[in-house]
Enzyme design. Structure first.
Site, PDB file in Angstrom:
ATOM      1  N   CYS A 180     -40.896  -1.458 -25.132  1.00 19.83           N
ATOM      2  CA  CYS A 180     -39.572  -1.788 -25.683  1.00 19.83           C
ATOM      3  C   CYS A 180     -39.575  -3.180 -26.308  1.00 19.83           C
ATOM      4  O   CYS A 180     -39.848  -4.170 -25.620  1.00 19.83           O
ATOM      5  CB  CYS A 180     -38.520  -1.719 -24.575  1.00 19.83           C
ATOM      6  SG  CYS A 180     -36.887  -2.266 -25.122  1.00 19.83           S
ATOM      7  N   GLU A 206     -29.111  -7.163 -21.325  1.00 12.99           N
ATOM      8  CA  GLU A 206     -29.104  -7.361 -22.775  1.00 12.99           C
ATOM      9  C   GLU A 206     -30.111  -8.459 -23.117  1.00 12.99           C
ATOM     10  O   GLU A 206     -30.119  -9.523 -22.504  1.00 12.99           O
ATOM     11  CB  GLU A 206     -27.724  -7.707 -23.341  1.00 12.99           C
ATOM     12  CG  GLU A 206     -26.683  -6.624 -23.170  1.00 12.99           C
ATOM     13  CD  GLU A 206     -26.996  -5.334 -23.919  1.00 12.99           C
ATOM     14  OE1 GLU A 206     -27.760  -5.378 -24.907  1.00 12.99           O
ATOM     15  OE2 GLU A 206     -26.476  -4.284 -23.514  1.00 12.99           O
ATOM     16  N   SER A 207     -30.946  -8.200 -24.124  1.00  8.75           N
ATOM     17  CA  SER A 207     -32.114  -9.049 -24.355  1.00  8.75           C
ATOM     18  C   SER A 207     -31.769 -10.510 -24.640  1.00  8.75           C
ATOM     19  O   SER A 207     -32.275 -11.417 -23.969  1.00  8.75           O
ATOM     20  CB  SER A 207     -32.977  -8.475 -25.482  1.00  8.75           C
ATOM     21  OG  SER A 207     -32.275  -8.448 -26.716  1.00  8.75           O
TER      22      SER A 207
END
Length: 239
Positions: A30, A83-84
């Site tokens: 990912c 959330e990145s």
């Protein structure tokens, strides 16, 4: 306890996070989770990894992150952040050693604006890949992507720095890198041919220890991505 093979629905939940480290819930291929792994490595933060099967998510994972996405950070105190870009900003604030975001509010705002701009480029990569698979003409899409890469190149030229924030790697470089690592997977590496400074940036990024610690080969990315678009993603490919 770090695991490589992913946890699936029915897998027993891992125990509590050990007091001397963080836990990262991730997926090996990912790009968004790679952002968080880059920051963890760059800042030298001790962490363990739990990989998640994103099509057969364990119920206990959905209780931690109702969105069911990765990355997710969990602290020994049971605090959960996901959330990145949010996880990366959180890490930079909680672990102030080797700061990645600028010290000034305006400096931080500039990097966030650049990230917002770059986020609009990401869909073009998937659009081109999808069109190629259908046998459609992608020249128009590639022209749009080249135009966006030209603007990034112009930013580096105007700023006269090796990286997007300064002459050292900062937050924005790590937010952008996972998608440049996958240009070969998307079949658009040639779109860098007209952007010499941007191409040099990618070469410099490849020398970074955090990038080296988190990257996959283009071949591995291609194999995983092919399995993903065919509807049967092999999250454990290569293990």
């Amino acid at each position: 306890m770090s695991t490589e093979k992913c946890f699936v629905d029915g897998s027993a939940a891992p125990g509590p996070v050990q007091p001397d480290r963080l836990r990262l819930y991730s997926m090996r291929f990912c790009p968004f989770a790679q952002r968080t792994r880059l920051v963890l490595h760059a800042k030298g933060i001790k962490f363990e990894t739990i990989n998640i099967h994103l099509q057969k998510k364990p119920v206990w994972y959905l209780e931690k992150n109702p969105e069911g996405l990765v990355p997710t950070i969990e602290t020994p105190a049971g605090e959960v952040v996901y959330e990145s870009s949010i996880t990366c900003e959180y890490l930079d604030e909680v672990y102030p050693e080797k700061k990645l975001l600028p010290a000034t509010p305006f400096g931080k705002a500039k990097q966030r604006m650049m990230l917002d701009h770059f986020s609009k480029i990401i869909p073009h990569l998937f659009k081109i890949s999808s069109a190629k698979r259908k046998g459609d003409d992608v020249s128009g899409f590639e022209a749009e992507l080249k135009e966006k890469f030209t603007k990034l190149n112009e930013h580096l030229v105007k700023q006269k720095t090796k990286f997007f924030g300064s002459d050292t790697i900062t937050f924005i470089d790590y937010m952008m890198w996972p998608f440049f690592e996958r240009l070969g997977m998307f079949g658009v590496q040639h779109c860098l041919d007209h952007t010499p400074e941007l191409k040099k940036w990618t070469e410099r990024m490849l020398e970074d220890p955090a990038v080296k610690a988190t990257m996959h080969s283009t071949e591995n990315h291609k194999v995983f991505f092919n399995s993903y678009v065919e509807g049967e993603p092999d999250y454990d490919y290569g293990l």
